[in-house]
Structures are given as structure tokens and as C-alpha cells.
Scaffold this motif. Structure first.
Motif, mmCIF file in Angstrom:
data_model
loop_
_atom_site.group_PDB
_atom_site.id
_atom_site.type_symbol
_atom_site.label_atom_id
_atom_site.label_comp_id
_atom_site.label_asym_id
_atom_site.label_seq_id
_atom_site.Cartn_x
_atom_site.Cartn_y
_atom_site.Cartn_z
ATOM 1 N N ASN A 169 0.952 -1.290 0.011
ATOM 2 C CA ASN A 169 -0.035 0.046 0.072
ATOM 3 C C ASN A 169 0.961 1.158 -0.123
ATOM 4 O O ASN A 169 0.404 2.200 -0.723
ATOM 5 C CB ASN A 169 -0.968 -0.106 1.115
ATOM 6 N N ALA A 194 1.066 4.175 -2.862
ATOM 7 C CA ALA A 194 0.607 5.292 -2.572
ATOM 8 C C ALA A 194 1.660 6.413 -3.088
ATOM 9 O O ALA A 194 1.279 7.518 -3.703
ATOM 10 C CB ALA A 194 0.494 5.581 -1.225
ATOM 11 N N ASP A 204 5.397 5.884 4.967
ATOM 12 C CA ASP A 204 5.498 6.339 3.483
ATOM 13 C C ASP A 204 5.474 7.809 3.452
ATOM 14 O O ASP A 204 5.156 8.652 4.531
ATOM 15 C CB ASP A 204 4.626 5.879 2.643
ATOM 16 N N GLY A 254 -0.861 10.727 1.632
ATOM 17 C CA GLY A 254 -1.637 10.495 3.038
ATOM 18 C C GLY A 254 -3.164 10.257 2.652
ATOM 19 O O GLY A 254 -3.458 9.783 1.397
ATOM 20 N N ILE A 255 -3.757 10.127 3.779
ATOM 21 C CA ILE A 255 -5.086 9.646 3.781
ATOM 22 C C ILE A 255 -6.076 10.606 3.879
ATOM 23 O O ILE A 255 -6.016 11.303 5.156
ATOM 24 C CB ILE A 255 -5.217 8.415 4.426
ATOM 25 N N LEU A 262 -11.654 3.029 5.578
ATOM 26 C CA LEU A 262 -10.605 2.569 5.315
ATOM 27 C C LEU A 262 -10.512 1.015 5.479
ATOM 28 O O LEU A 262 -10.013 0.048 4.682
ATOM 29 C CB LEU A 262 -9.285 2.925 6.110
ATOM 30 N N PHE A 280 -13.639 -1.850 0.071
ATOM 31 C CA PHE A 280 -13.373 -0.067 -0.329
ATOM 32 C C PHE A 280 -11.970 -0.103 -0.843
ATOM 33 O O PHE A 280 -10.979 -0.648 -0.189
ATOM 34 C CB PHE A 280 -13.330 0.608 1.173
ATOM 35 N N THR A 281 -11.885 0.382 -1.943
ATOM 36 C CA THR A 281 -10.722 0.605 -2.392
ATOM 37 C C THR A 281 -10.679 1.952 -3.214
ATOM 38 O O THR A 281 -11.806 2.233 -3.761
ATOM 39 C CB THR A 281 -10.278 -0.558 -3.085
ATOM 40 N N THR A 282 -9.416 2.534 -3.528
ATOM 41 C CA THR A 282 -9.608 3.585 -4.411
ATOM 42 C C THR A 282 -8.651 3.167 -5.832
ATOM 43 O O THR A 282 -8.550 4.247 -6.680
ATOM 44 C CB THR A 282 -8.966 4.983 -3.981
ATOM 45 N N LYS A 283 -8.346 1.928 -5.724
ATOM 46 C CA LYS A 283 -7.587 1.538 -6.868
ATOM 47 C C LYS A 283 -8.258 0.917 -7.737
ATOM 48 O O LYS A 283 -9.289 0.206 -7.429
ATOM 49 C CB LYS A 283 -6.344 0.737 -6.545
ATOM 50 N N GLY A 338 -7.917 -2.641 -7.520
ATOM 51 C CA GLY A 338 -7.910 -3.078 -5.797
ATOM 52 C C GLY A 338 -9.108 -3.815 -5.446
ATOM 53 O O GLY A 338 -10.050 -3.993 -6.207
ATOM 54 N N MET A 339 -8.870 -4.625 -4.416
ATOM 55 C CA MET A 339 -9.904 -5.425 -3.980
ATOM 56 C C MET A 339 -10.630 -5.010 -2.688
ATOM 57 O O MET A 339 -11.871 -5.065 -2.296
ATOM 58 C CB MET A 339 -9.415 -6.909 -3.483
ATOM 59 N N GLY A 340 -9.772 -4.101 -1.940
ATOM 60 C CA GLY A 340 -10.443 -3.417 -0.901
ATOM 61 C C GLY A 340 -10.418 -4.492 0.437
ATOM 62 O O GLY A 340 -11.133 -4.105 1.349
ATOM 63 N N GLY A 380 -7.353 -5.835 1.719
ATOM 64 C CA GLY A 380 -6.070 -5.687 2.387
ATOM 65 C C GLY A 380 -5.989 -5.199 3.822
ATOM 66 O O GLY A 380 -5.655 -6.199 4.676
ATOM 67 N N LEU A 381 -6.737 -3.989 4.082
ATOM 68 C CA LEU A 381 -6.488 -3.455 5.294
ATOM 69 C C LEU A 381 -7.306 -4.237 6.287
ATOM 70 O O LEU A 381 -6.899 -4.562 7.736
ATOM 71 C CB LEU A 381 -6.793 -2.053 5.149
HETATM 72 P P1 ADP Z 1 -6.538 -1.867 -1.831
HETATM 73 O O1 ADP Z 1 -5.121 -1.872 -1.519
HETATM 74 O O2 ADP Z 1 -6.859 -3.574 -2.439
HETATM 75 O O3 ADP Z 1 -7.010 -0.895 -2.285
HETATM 76 P P2 ADP Z 1 -6.734 -1.881 1.165
HETATM 77 O O4 ADP Z 1 -7.651 -2.396 2.040
HETATM 78 O O5 ADP Z 1 -5.282 -2.343 1.330
HETATM 79 O O6 ADP Z 1 -7.070 -2.303 -0.479
HETATM 80 O O7 ADP Z 1 -6.732 -0.258 0.928
HETATM 81 C C1 ADP Z 1 -7.701 0.393 0.930
HETATM 82 C C2 ADP Z 1 -7.674 1.770 0.668
HETATM 83 O O8 ADP Z 1 -6.767 2.533 1.264
HETATM 84 C C3 ADP Z 1 -6.429 2.046 -0.564
HETATM 85 O O9 ADP Z 1 -7.341 1.679 -1.905
HETATM 86 C C4 ADP Z 1 -6.184 3.291 -0.380
HETATM 87 O O10 ADP Z 1 -6.918 4.535 -1.082
HETATM 88 C C5 ADP Z 1 -6.064 3.605 1.103
HETATM 89 N N1 ADP Z 1 -4.808 3.564 1.566
HETATM 90 C C6 ADP Z 1 -4.225 2.321 2.184
HETATM 91 N N2 ADP Z 1 -2.916 2.751 2.564
HETATM 92 C C7 ADP Z 1 -2.633 3.810 2.116
HETATM 93 C C8 ADP Z 1 -1.343 4.827 2.143
HETATM 94 N N3 ADP Z 1 -0.280 4.177 2.538
HETATM 95 N N4 ADP Z 1 -1.427 5.991 1.574
HETATM 96 C C9 ADP Z 1 -2.638 6.221 1.087
HETATM 97 N N5 ADP Z 1 -3.836 5.765 1.050
HETATM 98 C C10 ADP Z 1 -3.734 4.211 1.616
#
Ligand code: ADP
Length: 706
Positions: A571, A575, A615, A619-620, A628, A633-636, A639-641, A643-644
Motif C-alpha cells: 500500500n 501510494a 511512507d 496521505g489519507i 479504510l 473499499f478501495t480507491t484503486k 484493488g480489492m479493498g 487488504g487492510l
Molecule cells: P486495496 O489496496 O486493495 O485498495 P486496502 O484495504 O489495502 O485495499 O486499501 C484500501 C484503501 O486505503 C486503498 O485503496 C487506498 O486508497 C487507501 N490506502 C491504504 N494504504 C494507504 C497509504 N499508505 N497511503 C494512502 N492511502 C492508503
């Protein structure tokens, strides 16, 4: 001490012997040369002396004949005197001539014009008896006879050593008288001995006992005097002619021979000295060379790289120990061996043979980075090698063969294989973990609708049982009613079964919970490094790890925690890889591990280790941060959303806490904690998921777990 002396002696003995030999030779030569020269001088002196004696003798004989001539023609005394006077003028050695009759009475006499009359002072009578004896003897022998010499004092106070010669005058066998000539010995030396002899040496008459009678020449006394004595044996009188040469003894370099010999000896000694110096230099060079050789040998022996040299015909000319170890053959089995080499696998020999022919033809230079090949050990096992070849150039600049370096790359291959396997394992578990998380979420989401279905079905059955004649079902027959109840029961059963299936899937996914082991934080970071750096290279991000020294082991499910670290690092890198990242900002991700500053050791816990991933990305935002951890939830784009939320689930299952905060001046810091391993006999803390007692932080987050 004695050993040292002995060594010194051994080293110098030859030199000492040599130098003493040369010195003694030199001394002997100088001495011999000196002696030779002395003998030369002596010989010359003896020759001179003999010459002088001969001269005197012949002069005396000549004088006898001149005297004899005086009686020719029976001269009167007056005529005789004038003839004798003329003769005296020519003969300085005579001091007086007398003519006596047979009775020895003086008839006439003449004194030498060159000196005062010699017999004035003492008269002639004192020597009469000697003279009479001599004349008698002369008569008997009919020849000249000499008296002993005698001293004649002079008026001037000096004196003369004089000897008389008596010559009998015999005519037709009758004695007419005698001629008597008185010789001054001094004048004999002066006039009858060659000038050149008296100039360089002292000439004297001595008696046999050494008494000096007359002397001529300069008496110059020096350290060394050469003396020669010769008898002048006259009838009636014998005298010694003695010559003294005052030529000084030869100097140290008296003549060319000695000088030459000395010069040559000096040259010899200098050449020897130079030779000695040269030998010393050579010895030193030899020692240096031996050192260099030993150094090279040690270097070759210590190498792990195998070295092999081949000549232009492909014969092995050199192998180092590392090469022998590598292939398992001894040097004696390899040296001189031509193709096929004993370490070529038989199935590849043809190919290698062709390769070598190409190499020996010299058309293609071998690649500088080397090429890989497979060799065979003596036991038949194959192993991969990296070969780097270079031409072998001798001191004259011509190529004499090829030098090859060999690296046994089997270990490298094994490590590469291992790392590839571990990467595959990580990727597989990542997929598995994601699927598990998904299943877990699904079960959570499906549980409620299933429970609702089940309770609705149960309610329906109850209703059917309680009010069989319910108006809404009155029109239905009893059979229908039974059928409905049956169907409802089936629905309830199936819903329950679906719930069980879901639970069993969930249980299956969570079964890993118990795979806890103590593990060093360093090992966790090391394990993910290959994958992280692979991606970091792709995204041009720098990765740094900072691990506090002496960190305790943490207690965790290794594979899952590696997934957490991997997810967070990925991540963070993603970013920073986004387009908005300004180029001036460093693209760096820091992976940190330290003792958690906010945790304390308690009876239940040995403390916590905090991992953070820092990193410098965008930022977020608040909006994102609210969702989050929401699954999916994902912004990519890709992405699968998940991971976190997976990360949080894992961390919380370990009793830890996962959170994030903005990094200054930009970027994000994700942190999570893991419990420190508590060594037995203390029972490990109860680490079941979501146990509030084990959570170090009271921050409440949305729990992703069902
Ligand atoms: P994915 O990586 O598949 O998108 P995650 O659950 O890992 O799913 O992340 C969710 C969202 O959190 C990401 O799409 C991103 O927008 C945001 N995010 C996670 N880590 C960071 C980071 N280090 N800096 C900025 N945004 C982050």
C-alpha cells in the motif's frame, strides 16, 4: 650463540679463505719480485766485478809487454829514462819505473810525472827484501812477479798503497837485469777500472781478511748494500776486488712486474667484491621471488574459485586446489590431460568438444561475464559452474593458452530455488488469506439473512400448527397444510445447514489461529524483503528497514504476519507511485520494528513489539479514512479493498492493535503491535481473537471479525 657464530662462519668462511689466498699470493708475488730484482742487481754487480778483474788483469799484462819493449835495442840508461818517461805519461797507475841490474842495483829510474815522487820520504830500501824475493821468483819463472802491497807514507801526511812488479830481463838465456814497476793500487782502481763502474758503485781492493787497501768511488751508505768480491790472483800477490753497490733496496713497486701483479690483484679483489655484491643482490632477488611465489601460492590455495590453465592444444597445464576440490580429481589426474576432460559429463562431451574447438580456433572471444556449464565430479554427480575464460599471455606478449576461473554455482542455484519457492509460498498464502477473509466476511454477512430465514420458517410452522383453521388457510386442505409445514421445516433445516456450512468454512479459514511460534522481528522483515524489493524496483521506491537492536522474539503466525507487512508495504509503495507524487519528494518506504513505547510488562504480557510502515505518499483524507477498513473499499482500479481489513483481522487475532496516523510532512504511518514471546514455564497468554484483556490499546476500531 655458537649456532650463530657457526652460521656467520659458514657465510663468511669462503670469503675469508678467498681474501687470505689473494693476499698471500700478493705478498708472495711482491716478495718474489723483490728478490728477483735483488738477484738481478747482485748478478749485474758480480758481472761488473768480474769484468773489472779481467780489465785489470789484461791492463797489467799489457803493461808487462810495454815494459818488455823498453829493453829493445840495448838502450843506454839515459835513453831508457826518456823512453820510460814517455811510457809513464801514458800509464797513471805506475808511480815509478826502475831498471836494475842482475844484482838488483839501480841503473836508472823514473818517477811518475803526475805526482810527487812516492819514495822521497822513506826511500826505496825498506822494501828491498820483498823486492829481492819477488825478483828471484820472477827469474825462476821467467815472467813478471808481484810483491805484496805495502804502505808508503807521503809528505803530505797521507800515504799510498803500493805493489811492485818485477820483470826479469833475459837475453839468450842470460839475465841482464830487472825492470821494476811500482803500481799505486789507488790509481789501478782509478785508471784501469771502467769509469761507468766506479760512478755507480764503490770499488776497492781488500786483503783476504777484509782490510781495505785502496778504494775508489763514492761511499754512499744506505740500508741495503750489494757486495761482490772477486779474487785478483797475480803471481806473488793475491788481492780481493770488492764492489759495493749502494743502490737502495727495491721499493714496494720497484718494477713493472710487481706493479702489474699488484694492479691485477687489486682488480681481482675488486672484481670479487663486485661479484660478491652481485651475488648478494641475486640472493635478495631470489628471496623476494620466493616470497612472491609463496604469496601467490597462498593466494591460489586460499581461493574458492577454481583455476585451470590450458595450452593452445587444449592440454591442462595448471589447476589450483580449489578446482581439484570442485571436481574431485587430483592434480596428477588432470595435468597434461587433453579432451575429453575427465570432468566432462559423457552426454555433454560432444558439445563441449565443439565449444573448445571454437575457443582454440580463437575466432570468438569468450564472454567477459562468463558462461554457465555443467561439470561432473569424480563420483559422477553433476554440478553447474560459471566459467570465465581469458587468454594466457606470456612475457613476450604471445598467447600460450587459456586461463579459466570456475565458480561452483550449485549453492547459488539452490538459494535462488529456495527464494523462488518462498516467494511462491508467500503469494499463495496471500491469495489464500484473501479468500479466507472473503469467506469470513461472507459468512458474517450471510449469517443474519440465514438466521432470518430460519426464524421466519419456524414462525410460519408455528403459525400453521397453532391455527389450523386460520382464515387465510382455511381454503387449503389439511394435506396442503401439512405439506406447507413440511416445506417450512425443510426451509428451516436448509437454512440451518447453510449456516453450518458457512460456519465450517469459517472455522476452516480460522484454523490457522493456533499456528503460533516465537519469531524474531528481523526474520519477519527478511522474509518479505525479496517480494518487497521486487516491487520497489518496479515502482522505483527505496526500501529501508530500521530494527531496534536486541528486540525480543514475537509470538505470531508467521505467514499471516508476513502478509500484513507485505500488504502495508505494498500500500505504501503504491501510494507513492501515484501520479500526484511530486518528483522532489523522496520515494522511500521505511519498515521499522521497535519495542512498543506505550506498552508495559504486566502479569499477562511480556510487552509488545511495534511494527510500522512509513511512507511519504499523498496521505489519507478524512473521507477515505472513515471507510479504510470497510471490506471492499478501495480507491484503486485493480484493488480489492480487502487488504487492510485482512491486516486488522490478523493483528487483532494476535491480540495486537493496528492503526494509522499521518506522517510529517506528508504521507502515512501504519503501525501494528504483536505480543512479545513469553518463554515457558509461564503459560503463553491467551491470545484468542478479540480478547480485550490482551489488547494493549483501548482504541476501539470496527472489528472486521464476525
Ligand atoms: P486495496 O489496496 O486493495 O485498495 P486496502 O484495504 O489495502 O485495499 O486499501 C484500501 C484503501 O486505503 C486503498 O485503496 C487506498 O486508497 C487507501 N490506502 C491504504 N494504504 C494507504 C497509504 N499508505 N497511503 C494512502 N492511502 C492508503
Amino acid at each position: 650463540m655458537t649456532a650463530r657464530l657457526l652460521r656467520l662462519w659458514n657465510r663468511w668462511a669462503l670469503w675469508i679463505v678467498l681474501v687470505s689466498l689473494v693476499l698471500s699470493l700478493l705478498v708472495t708475488l711482491v716478495w718474489l719480485a723483490g728478490r728477483y730484482e735483488a738477484s738481478q742487481v747482485q748478478d749485474k754487480l758480480d758481472r761488473d766485478n768480474a769484468d773489472a778483474v779481467g780489465d785489470i788483469r789484461s791492463a797489467l799484462t799489457r803493461n808487462e809487454q810495454s815494459l818488455q819493449a823498453l829493453q829493445a835495442g840495448n838502450p843506454t840508461p839515459a835513453a831508457w829514462e826518456s823512453a820510460a818517461n814517455a811510457l809513464l805519461r801514458e800509464r797513471r797507475e805506475w808511480v815509478r819505473l826502475e831498471w836494475r841490474d842482475a844484482a838488483l842495483q839501480t841503473q836508472a829510474f823514473v818517477n811518475s810525472p803526475f805526482r810527487p815522487p812516492a819514495f822521497d820520504r822513506l826511500g826505496r830500501d825498506t822494501t828491498q827484501s820483498d823486492l829481492a824475493l819477488a825478483c828471484a821468483a820472477a827469474r825462476r819463472q821467467s815472467g813478471a812477479y808481484y810483491t805484496r802491497s805495502y804502505f808508503v807514507p807521503q809528505n803530505d801526511g797521507l800515504g799510498l798503497e803500493v805493489m811492485d812488479m818485477c820483470l826479469p830481463l833475459v837475453t839468450s838465456n842470460t839475465l841482464k837485469g830487472y825492470f821494476i814497476a811500482s803500481y799505486s793500487l789507488q790509481e789501478v782502481l782509478t785508471s784501469l777500472v771502467g769509469r761507468q763502474l766506479t760512478r755507480s758503485q764503490e770499488v776497492s781492493f781488500t786483503e783476504v781478511d777484509g782490510t781495505r787497501l785502496a778504494m775508489n768511488g763514492l761511499a754512499r751508505r744506505t740500508t741495503r748494500v750489494f757486495t761482490s768480491q772477486q779474487l785478483l790472483d797475480l803471481p806473488g800477490f793475491t788481492v780481493v776486488l770488492r764492489m759495493d753497490s749502494w743502490r737502495s733496496a727495491p721499493d714496494i713497486f720497484p718494477n713493472v712486474l710487481t706493479a702489474l701483479v699488484t694492479a691485477m690483484s687489486i682488480a681481482l679483489v675488486s672484481v670479487l667484491a663486485l661479484l660478491g655484491k652481485d651475488i648478494r643482490r641475486r640472493l635478495k632477488a631470489e628471496r623476494d621471488l620466493a616470497d612472491a611465489l609463496a604469496f601467490r601460492k597462498a593466494m591460489e590455495d586460499s581461493l574458492v574459485t577454481g583455476l585451470r590453465a590450458r595450452d593452445l592444444l587444449g592440454r591442462i597445464t595448471y589447476v589450483n586446489p580449489a578446482f581439484c576440490d570442485m571436481v574431485g580429481f587430483g592434480p596428477e589426474e588432470l595435468l597434461g590431460h587433453s579432451v575429453p576432460a575427465p570432468y566432462w559429463p559423457p552426454e555433454l562431451a560432444d558439445e563441449y568438444q565443439k565449444r573448445q574447438e571454437v575457443r582454440l580456433a580463437g575466432q570468438h572471444a569468450p564472454p567477459r561475464e562468463g558462461y554457465e556449464s555443467v561439470f561432473m565430479r569424480k563420483d559422477g554427480s553433476r554440478f553447474p559452474v560459471l566459467i570465465i575464460e581469458a587468454p594466457l599471455i606470456n612475457a613476450q606478449g604471445t598467447q600460450t593458452g587459456w586461463m579459466s576461473a570456475f565458480l561452483d554455482v550449485s549453492e547459488q542455484r539452490r538459494i535462488e530455488e529456495m527464494s523462488r519457492a518462498s516467494q511462491e509460498r508467500l503469494q499463495a498464502t496471500a491469495r489464500l488469506a484473501t479468500v479466507g477473509e472473503m469467506a469470513s466476511l461472507l459468512s458474517h454477512e450471510l449469517n443474519q439473512p440465514l438466521a432470518a430465514i430460519s426464524s421466519y420458517a419456524t414462525g410460519s410452522i408455528n403459525m400453521l400448527r397453532a391455527q389450523p383453521q386460520h382464515p387465510s388457510t382455511r381454503h387449503l386442505g389439511a394435506e396442503t397444510s401439512d405439506g406447507l409445514e413440511m416445506a417450512m421445516r425443510r426451509i428451516a433445516e436448509q437454512a440451518e445447514r447453510a449456516g453450518k456450512v458457512i460456519k465450517s468454512v469459517h472455522d476452516f479459514v480460522r484454523r490457522r489461529d493456533q499456528a503460533r511460534e516465537p519469531i524474531a522481528p528481523q526474520a519477519l522483515l527478511d522474509a518479505i524483503m525479496p517480494l518487497v524489493s521486487l516491487q520497489a524496483r518496479k515502482l522505483r521506491v527505496e526500501i529501508q528497514t530500521r530494527i531496534e537492536p536486541r528486540l525480543p522474539d514475537v509470538m505470531c503466525d508467521r505467514t499471516m504476519v508476513e502478509q500484513v507487512l507485505l500488504n502495508l508495504a505494498r500500500n505504501a509503495m503504491q501510494a507513492m507511485a501515484s501520479e500526484e507524487q511530486p518528483p522532489s519528494v523522496e520515494r522511500m518506504v521505511v519498515l521499522q520494528a521497535r519495542r512498543s513505547p506505550t506498552s508495559e510488562r504486566t502479569a499477562h504480557s511480556a510487552g509488545w513489539v511495534e511494527f510500522s510502515v512509513v511512507d511519504w505518499g499523498p496521505g489519507i483524507t478524512d473521507e477515505v479514512s472513515r471507510q479504510l477498513f470497510t471490506p471492499f473499499f478501495t480507491t484503486k482500479l485493480e484493488g480489492m479493498g480487502l487488504g487492510l481489513s485482512l491486516c486488522r483481522t490478523v493483528v487483532e487475532q494476535h491480540g495486537g492493535f493496528l492503526g494509522f496516523e499521518p506522517n510529517a510532512p506528508r504521507g502515512t504511518i501504519f503501525r501494528f503491535t504483536l505480543p512479545v514471546w513469553q518463554s515457558p514455564p509461564r503459560a503463553p497468554p491467551n491470545l484468542s481473537a478479540n480478547s480485550p484483556a490482551n489488547s494493549p490499546h483501548s482504541l476501539s476500531h470496527h472489528a472486521a471479525n464476525p
